[in-house]
Design a protein around this motif. Structure first.
Motif, PDB file in Angstrom:
ATOM      1  N   LEU A   1     -29.685  -8.698 -33.688  1.00  0.00           N
ATOM      2  CA  LEU A   1     -30.091  -9.356 -32.593  1.00  0.00           C
ATOM      3  C   LEU A   1     -29.500 -10.610 -32.794  1.00  0.00           C
ATOM      4  N   ARG A   2     -29.228 -11.382 -33.900  1.00  0.00           N
ATOM      5  CA  ARG A   2     -28.741 -12.754 -33.911  1.00  0.00           C
ATOM      6  C   ARG A   2     -27.108 -12.675 -33.730  1.00  0.00           C
ATOM      7  N   PHE A   3     -26.592 -11.422 -34.325  1.00  0.00           N
ATOM      8  CA  PHE A   3     -25.375 -11.288 -34.327  1.00  0.00           C
ATOM      9  C   PHE A   3     -25.019 -10.939 -32.741  1.00  0.00           C
ATOM     10  N   LYS A   4     -25.702 -10.397 -32.189  1.00  0.00           N
ATOM     11  CA  LYS A   4     -25.518 -10.041 -30.587  1.00  0.00           C
ATOM     12  C   LYS A   4     -25.492 -11.313 -29.803  1.00  0.00           C
ATOM     13  N   ARG A   5     -26.363 -12.061 -30.058  1.00  0.00           N
ATOM     14  CA  ARG A   5     -26.516 -13.345 -29.298  1.00  0.00           C
ATOM     15  C   ARG A   5     -25.400 -14.592 -29.594  1.00  0.00           C
ATOM     16  N   ALA A   6     -24.996 -14.520 -30.981  1.00  0.00           N
ATOM     17  CA  ALA A   6     -23.794 -15.398 -31.448  1.00  0.00           C
ATOM     18  C   ALA A   6     -22.567 -14.752 -30.586  1.00  0.00           C
ATOM     19  N   ASP A   7     -22.326 -13.520 -30.759  1.00  0.00           N
ATOM     20  CA  ASP A   7     -21.248 -12.866 -30.025  1.00  0.00           C
ATOM     21  C   ASP A   7     -21.101 -13.313 -28.470  1.00  0.00           C
ATOM     22  N   SER A   8     -22.427 -12.871 -27.707  1.00  0.00           N
ATOM     23  CA  SER A   8     -22.632 -13.260 -26.529  1.00  0.00           C
ATOM     24  C   SER A   8     -22.098 -14.805 -26.150  1.00  0.00           C
ATOM     25  N   ALA A   9     -22.698 -15.768 -26.956  1.00  0.00           N
ATOM     26  CA  ALA A   9     -22.238 -17.098 -26.776  1.00  0.00           C
ATOM     27  C   ALA A   9     -20.894 -17.416 -26.973  1.00  0.00           C
ATOM     28  N   ALA A  10     -20.306 -16.829 -28.160  1.00  0.00           N
ATOM     29  CA  ALA A  10     -18.896 -17.013 -28.253  1.00  0.00           C
ATOM     30  C   ALA A  10     -17.962 -16.360 -26.969  1.00  0.00           C
ATOM     31  N   ASN A  11     -18.453 -15.319 -26.449  1.00  0.00           N
ATOM     32  CA  ASN A  11     -17.596 -14.599 -25.407  1.00  0.00           C
ATOM     33  C   ASN A  11     -17.910 -15.868 -24.202  1.00  0.00           C
ATOM     34  N   ASN A  12     -19.140 -16.337 -24.003  1.00  0.00           N
ATOM     35  CA  ASN A  12     -19.353 -17.169 -22.681  1.00  0.00           C
ATOM     36  C   ASN A  12     -18.664 -18.302 -23.044  1.00  0.00           C
ATOM     37  N   ALA A  13     -18.497 -18.882 -24.096  1.00  0.00           N
ATOM     38  CA  ALA A  13     -17.854 -20.177 -24.378  1.00  0.00           C
ATOM     39  C   ALA A  13     -16.370 -19.952 -24.182  1.00  0.00           C
ATOM     40  N   LEU A  14     -15.794 -18.676 -24.634  1.00  0.00           N
ATOM     41  CA  LEU A  14     -14.456 -18.681 -24.428  1.00  0.00           C
ATOM     42  C   LEU A  14     -14.013 -18.442 -22.901  1.00  0.00           C
ATOM     43  N   THR A  15     -14.972 -17.581 -22.105  1.00  0.00           N
ATOM     44  CA  THR A  15     -14.661 -17.635 -20.866  1.00  0.00           C
ATOM     45  C   THR A  15     -14.624 -19.044 -20.134  1.00  0.00           C
ATOM     46  N   ILE A  16     -15.639 -19.728 -20.556  1.00  0.00           N
ATOM     47  CA  ILE A  16     -15.975 -21.179 -19.999  1.00  0.00           C
ATOM     48  C   ILE A  16     -14.606 -22.143 -20.402  1.00  0.00           C
ATOM     49  N   ASN A  17     -14.214 -21.803 -21.641  1.00  0.00           N
ATOM     50  CA  ASN A  17     -12.907 -22.625 -22.120  1.00  0.00           C
ATOM     51  C   ASN A  17     -11.724 -22.257 -21.470  1.00  0.00           C
ATOM     52  N   VAL A  18     -11.601 -20.773 -21.080  1.00  0.00           N
ATOM     53  CA  VAL A  18     -10.105 -20.380 -20.353  1.00  0.00           C
ATOM     54  C   VAL A  18     -10.368 -21.063 -19.119  1.00  0.00           C
ATOM     55  N   ILE A  19     -11.387 -21.312 -18.309  1.00  0.00           N
ATOM     56  CA  ILE A  19     -11.437 -21.596 -17.029  1.00  0.00           C
ATOM     57  C   ILE A  19     -11.129 -23.253 -17.219  1.00  0.00           C
ATOM     58  N   LEU A  20     -11.819 -23.964 -18.064  1.00  0.00           N
ATOM     59  CA  LEU A  20     -11.664 -25.351 -18.129  1.00  0.00           C
ATOM     60  C   LEU A  20     -10.060 -25.422 -18.659  1.00  0.00           C
ATOM     61  N   VAL A  21      -9.491 -24.887 -19.313  1.00  0.00           N
ATOM     62  CA  VAL A  21      -8.229 -24.951 -19.783  1.00  0.00           C
ATOM     63  C   VAL A  21      -7.131 -24.866 -18.671  1.00  0.00           C
ATOM     64  N   VAL A  22      -7.559 -23.709 -17.644  1.00  0.00           N
ATOM     65  CA  VAL A  22      -6.685 -23.603 -16.445  1.00  0.00           C
ATOM     66  C   VAL A  22      -6.941 -24.618 -15.718  1.00  0.00           C
ATOM     67  N   LEU A  23      -8.188 -25.273 -15.158  1.00  0.00           N
ATOM     68  CA  LEU A  23      -8.416 -26.384 -14.598  1.00  0.00           C
ATOM     69  C   LEU A  23      -7.725 -27.718 -15.112  1.00  0.00           C
ATOM     70  N   SER A  24      -7.593 -27.729 -16.345  1.00  0.00           N
ATOM     71  CA  SER A  24      -7.065 -28.917 -16.933  1.00  0.00           C
ATOM     72  C   SER A  24      -5.252 -28.696 -16.967  1.00  0.00           C
ATOM     73  N   ALA A  25      -4.817 -27.665 -17.105  1.00  0.00           N
ATOM     74  CA  ALA A  25      -3.346 -27.361 -16.723  1.00  0.00           C
ATOM     75  C   ALA A  25      -3.109 -27.944 -15.427  1.00  0.00           C
ATOM     76  N   LEU A  26      -3.710 -27.485 -14.480  1.00  0.00           N
ATOM     77  CA  LEU A  26      -3.513 -27.847 -13.010  1.00  0.00           C
ATOM     78  C   LEU A  26      -3.690 -29.393 -12.654  1.00  0.00           C
ATOM     79  N   VAL A  27      -4.549 -30.092 -13.502  1.00  0.00           N
ATOM     80  CA  VAL A  27      -4.930 -31.342 -13.202  1.00  0.00           C
ATOM     81  C   VAL A  27      -3.482 -32.063 -13.947  1.00  0.00           C
TER      82      VAL A  27
END
Length: 550
Positions: free
Chosen positions: A175-201
């Motif tokens: 259960l703990r590994f699933k939660r950590a993996d989900s948090a990592a995937n969410n963080a990766l998605t958010i980071n990609v969005i933020l990096v794209v926005l940073s590149a546009l800026v």
């Protein structure tokens, strides 16, 4: 600035999101490593140790029933060791890391873990109660045989609880590994969005910099290149309200000021060149007449210099002769003094040789006494017989050395006698040489007085000739000074003319646009230059007149 602030905010958001994901992963790994693995391993080892304890107790009952005392005692010893090992795992499970449990994802999971641990520890305590431990320490066979059934029941119960706890720990870890993996995937998605926005800026920022800063700066560089090539006719672009606009406004003011200054310089250099040419022409005429007058005075001065040179040479020769005679007299007196010092040294050497005679007499006396002592020692050695043979050899060697010393002393005395005779002869010869040197010094003093009178007469003649030469030289010096002043004036005028023409050439390199401000400044400078030029003419005529008077 707003774009840069937005870019910085996006970068900070990326960092915070990454930090949150890393923290979630660290919590999961900590839960697994610090709690699940540690307690699960301890529980499994405790289960294994209780099974070993059960086996050793079963072996003990079998050996005790067959009256195999040694084997039974060995099984009890193994049971005691196993119980000690099981107690260590019990202590590990009994230690509750409350901080680690507080960091778990839910407090309920921590409570369930506590319940499992309490059940495991309770089953172990019930199985290994105080009565069993005392019987094991005292080797009470009856009590130990009675406790075997309780131990077997406790082992089965403990093994069942440990199996349930292992299942719970595995499910908890997954259960703990699933939660950590989900948090990592969410963080990766958010980071990609933020990096794209940073590149546009960043792209927007680069476009703004290129349009609002780089393009105006390139235009400013082109204007500076034109100024560096002496072109002051370029039009400045319209100024804006930002820093680049203020830069163009400052460059525009600089170009206008330079245009005004260069225009004034071009007009001024034209007038200065005309005045310098007039001054140079008048200075050359005055210089020619002054040089003729200076040439005549130089010929007169040269004739007086020849006469003065002849008289001066005679006086110089007399002075040199006087110096040579004086030097010879001093050398003669020094020679007499050296002869006197030589005589004193010879007398001192003679006195030293006399003292050496006394020392040699003492040495002869010591050698004589040493010889007598050596003879006495030889006699005593002869009386001693065989025991004194070595001493007799030494005494003989001492007697030989005493004889050699006496012989050397006599030879030194003879040499000293010869040296004293030579010293007396040298002293007599030095005395004769001193008398002759003093006679020579007296004759040189007389010659020195005669040469001094001759030198005084030559000096008086030189003084007279020098007075005449001084008067002529003063006249020539005044004329030469006038000529030098005229030459300097002529050189300065020529240099001024050349510099004014060179300045005209330099200012002609600038391409300027005639503006009303520049024309007004040029008119004012022109009126000032005309006034100064007229003043130069009024000053030049008196200077020429004074040169003619000279």
């Amino acid at each position: 600035m707003a774009v840069l602030a937005a870019l910085c905010a996006l970068i900070i958001a990326v960092l915070l999101n990454s930090f949150s994901a890393i923290k979630e992963s660290n919590d999961a790994v900590n839960d697994l490593a610090s709690i699940n693995i540690l307690q699960a391993n301890a529980a499994n080892r405790l289960d294994s140790s209780t099974w070993q304890l059960h086996k050793h107790m079963a072996d003990f009952g079998d050996y005790d029933r067959r009256a195999m005392r040694e084997q039974a005692a060995a099984s009890l010893a193994l049971a005691k060791d196993t119980l000690v090992q099981a107690d260590r795992y019990y202590e590990i499970l009994n230690f509750r890391d409350h901080d680690a449990l507080a960091n778990t994802a839910s407090r309920d999971a921590g409570n369930v873990r506590h319940e499992f641990l309490d059940r495991i520890l309770g089953a172990y305590q019930q199985m290994t109660d105080a009565e069993f431990r005392q019987a094991l320490d005292t080797n009470d066979r009856r009590t130990l045989n009675a406790a075997r059934a309780k131990i077997e029941e406790g082992v089965l119960q403990l093994s069942s609880i440990v199996s349930e706890f292992s299942t719970f720990s595995g499910e908890r870890s997954e259960l703990r590994f699933k939660r950590a993996d989900s948090a990592a995937n969410n963080a990766l998605t958010i980071n990609v969005i933020l990096v794209v926005l940073s590149a546009l800026v960043a792209l927007i920022t680069l476009w703004a910099i290129s349009r609002l800063i780089l393009a105006p700066l390139n235009s400013a560089i082109a204007q500076c290149d034109a100024l560096a090539e002496n072109d002051l006719t370029q039009d400045m672009p319209p100024a804006s309200n930002n820093e680049v606009g203020r830069l163009f406004a400052a460059m525009h003011r600089m170009q206008n000021n330079l245009t005004s200054v260069i225009s004034q310089l071009q007009q001024a250099t034209t007038r200065v060149a005309g005045g310098a040419d007039d001054i140079a022409s008048g200075s050359q005429d005055l210089s020619a007449r002054t040089e003729q007058q200076a040439s005549a005075l130089q010929e007169t001065a040269a004739s007086m210099e020849e006469i003065s040179g002849t008289v001066r040479q005679t006086a110089s020769t007399a002075q040199e002769a006087e110096k040579l005679v004086t030097t010879s007299s001093e050398k003669a007196m020094e020679g007499a003094d050296e002869v006197a010092r030589t005589m004193t040294l010879m007398q001192a050497i003679e006195e030293g040789s006399q003292r050496m005679d006394t020392i040699l007499s003492s040495i002869d006396s010591i050698a004589f006494q040493t010889n007598i002592l050596a003879l006495n020692a030889s006699v005593e050695a002869a009386r001693a017989g065989e025991h004194g043979r070595g001493f007799a050899v030494v005494a003989e060697e001492v007697r030989k050395l005493a004889s050699q010393t006496a012989t050397s002393s006599r030879e030194i005395g003879d040499m000293l006698g010869t040296m004293r005779e030579q010293i007396r002869q040298g002293s007599t010869q030095a005395s004769v040489s001193g008398d002759k040197m003093r006679d020579i010094a007296a004759n040189i003093e007389h010659l020195n007085a005669m040469i001094g009178e001759l030198s005084l007469s030559a000096n008086e003649q030189e003084t007279g000739v020098e007075q005449i030469g001084t008067a002529v030289a003063e006249m020539d010096a005044v004329t030469q000074q006038n000529a030098m002043l005229v030459q300097k004036t002529s050189s300065s005028a020529a240099m001024l003319s050349a510099e004014s023409h060179r300045l005209q050439g330099i200012t002609s390199l600038f391409r300027v646009r005639h503006t009303p401000d520049a024309e007004e400044s040029g008119a004012a400078l022109s009126s000032l230059s005309s006034t100064s030029h007229g003043g130069d003419h009024t000053l030049k005529r008196p200077m020429l007149a004074s040169a003619q008077d000279i």
